[in-house]
Write an enzyme that holds these catalytic residues in place. Structure first.
Site, PDB file in Angstrom:
ATOM      1  N   GLU A   1       0.832  -1.206   0.000  1.00  0.00           N
ATOM      2  CA  GLU A   1       0.000   0.000   0.000  1.00  0.00           C
ATOM      3  C   GLU A   1       0.864   1.252   0.000  1.00  0.00           C
ATOM      4  O   GLU A   1       1.787   1.375   0.819  1.00  0.00           O
ATOM      5  CB  GLU A   1      -0.895   0.002   1.248  1.00  0.00           C
ATOM      6  CG  GLU A   1      -1.745   1.241   1.417  1.00  0.00           C
ATOM      7  CD  GLU A   1      -2.452   1.296   2.759  1.00  0.00           C
ATOM      8  OE1 GLU A   1      -3.483   1.981   2.842  1.00  0.00           O
ATOM      9  OE2 GLU A   1      -1.973   0.669   3.727  1.00  0.00           O
TER      10      GLU A   1
ATOM     11  N   ASP B   1      -5.492   2.860  -1.409  1.00  0.00           N
ATOM     12  CA  ASP B   1      -6.225   3.580  -0.377  1.00  0.00           C
ATOM     13  C   ASP B   1      -6.517   4.934  -0.991  1.00  0.00           C
ATOM     14  O   ASP B   1      -5.603   5.642  -1.431  1.00  0.00           O
ATOM     15  CB  ASP B   1      -5.365   3.701   0.877  1.00  0.00           C
ATOM     16  CG  ASP B   1      -6.046   4.463   2.005  1.00  0.00           C
ATOM     17  OD1 ASP B   1      -6.693   5.496   1.735  1.00  0.00           O
ATOM     18  OD2 ASP B   1      -5.918   4.052   3.167  1.00  0.00           O
TER      19      ASP B   1
ATOM     20  N   HIS C   1      -8.865   0.475  -0.129  1.00  0.00           N
ATOM     21  CA  HIS C   1      -9.431   1.056   1.089  1.00  0.00           C
ATOM     22  C   HIS C   1     -10.280   2.238   0.652  1.00  0.00           C
ATOM     23  O   HIS C   1      -9.763   3.195   0.049  1.00  0.00           O
ATOM     24  CB  HIS C   1      -8.337   1.540   2.041  1.00  0.00           C
ATOM     25  CG  HIS C   1      -7.658   0.449   2.791  1.00  0.00           C
ATOM     26  ND1 HIS C   1      -6.477   0.622   3.478  1.00  0.00           N
ATOM     27  CD2 HIS C   1      -8.003  -0.858   2.973  1.00  0.00           C
ATOM     28  CE1 HIS C   1      -6.120  -0.517   4.038  1.00  0.00           C
ATOM     29  NE2 HIS C   1      -7.020  -1.429   3.752  1.00  0.00           N
TER      30      HIS C   1
ATOM     31  N   GLU D   1     -11.978   1.709   5.735  1.00  0.00           N
ATOM     32  CA  GLU D   1     -10.891   1.768   6.704  1.00  0.00           C
ATOM     33  C   GLU D   1     -11.103   2.875   7.739  1.00  0.00           C
ATOM     34  O   GLU D   1     -10.371   3.869   7.787  1.00  0.00           O
ATOM     35  CB  GLU D   1      -9.541   1.939   6.001  1.00  0.00           C
ATOM     36  CG  GLU D   1      -8.380   1.600   6.918  1.00  0.00           C
ATOM     37  CD  GLU D   1      -7.048   2.092   6.386  1.00  0.00           C
ATOM     38  OE1 GLU D   1      -6.032   1.594   6.865  1.00  0.00           O
ATOM     39  OE2 GLU D   1      -7.021   2.983   5.503  1.00  0.00           O
TER      40      GLU D   1
END
Length: 278
Positions: free
Chosen positions: A148, A181, A207, A247
């Site tokens: 990530e 994300d 995310h 998240e």
């Protein structure tokens, strides 16, 4: 698209609340945060894995992803001595073992801050060595290692889609994959959807959360500044049917159960407005 619950915000509650709520509120899976008091890798190895498997079975709620805490104290493989890096790698190998025992698809790793005096060359050498080692181990266990990119508030060099592209150029391993994300691209004025073009088949996970410019705060979807409904429409347009964890981290730690329900209700409603039929 499968919607997952992230459990970090529940760390002051019993772990069972996560599974109970995920089932009741309509989540599809759990992305299990690995930090005490709940699912710390070494505690799982010492026997706590049996409780996690019991909860998976009782609530019929899979742990699709396992995200051990490793961006700060005491584990961060991007900073410190070689012995400290090796200690962090051993810790993450244990996390991969525990993910396998939980029947998970992936372990998530995010390269954190490497220190103010490190050069890009030093950081890339360290990261490549680490991901190559962890990726080889994950491949043996047939577990994906999801990497990530973080916000610039969290990492001083691994923050963009292009960083993932460069990592995959250096480390050619089908079990080493990427994710988006949505907060890091949003706060850096980068395209969220460009991750799909740049990562291609390596785009493994998301995310989804809302955000505000100038901060890495993770806000309940629909309550920040992102064009959330339109983003969900774009995800439908590119036919993304992978996993998307909501998240929520520690910003809602006072009432994680209330906010976990609000988050998934908001997303389901926004998905319906964006034309999702599932």
């Amino acid at each position: 698209m499968k919607i997952g619950m992230f459990t970090s915000g529940y760390q002051r509650n019993p772990l069972e609340h996560c599974f109970q709520d995920a089932k009741e509120y309509g989540y599809d899976y759990i992305e299990l945060w690995g930090g005490r008091p709940h699912a710390y890798p070494y505690d799982l190895k010492a026997g706590d894995i049996n409780e996690v498997r019991r909860l998976i079975d009782q609530y019929e709620m899979p742990v699709y992803g396992y995200t051990p805490e490793h961006n700060a104290y005491p584990f961060n493989y991007m900073i410190g001595s070689e012995a400290q890096r090796e200690d962090a790698v051993a810790y993450l190998k244990t996390a991969i073992d525990m993910a396998k025992e939980m029947g998970s698809d992936f372990v998530l790793t995010s390269p954190a801050n490497g220190g103010y005096l490190a050069t890009y060359g030093e950081l890339w050498t360290r990261l490549e060595k680490t991901i190559r080692e962890l990726g080889d181990y994950a491949a043996k266990k047939e577990i994906h290692l999801v990497v990530e990119a973080l916000t610039p508030y969290e990492s001083n060099f691994f923050t963009r889609a292009n960083d993932l592209v460069e990592l995959f150029r250096r480390v050619d391993n089908p079990y080493v994959v990427g994710m988006c994300d949505v907060v890091p691209p949003f706060v850096q004025h980068e395209s969220i959807m460009a991750y799909f073009d740049k990562l291609g088949s390596k785009m493994h996970h998301m995310h989804i959360i809302d955000g505000e410019q100038g901060t890495d705060s993770h806000i309940i979807p629909g309550e920040g500044s992102m064009p959330m409904k339109e983003m969900l429409y774009e995800l439908k347009r590119v036919n993304y049917h992978g996993t998307a964890t909501l998240e929520l981290v520690t910003g809602y730690i006072n009432e994680p159960r209330m906010y976990a329900k609000r988050a998934v209700d908001n997303v389901r409603s926004l998905m319906a407005e964006a034309g999702w039929q599932e």
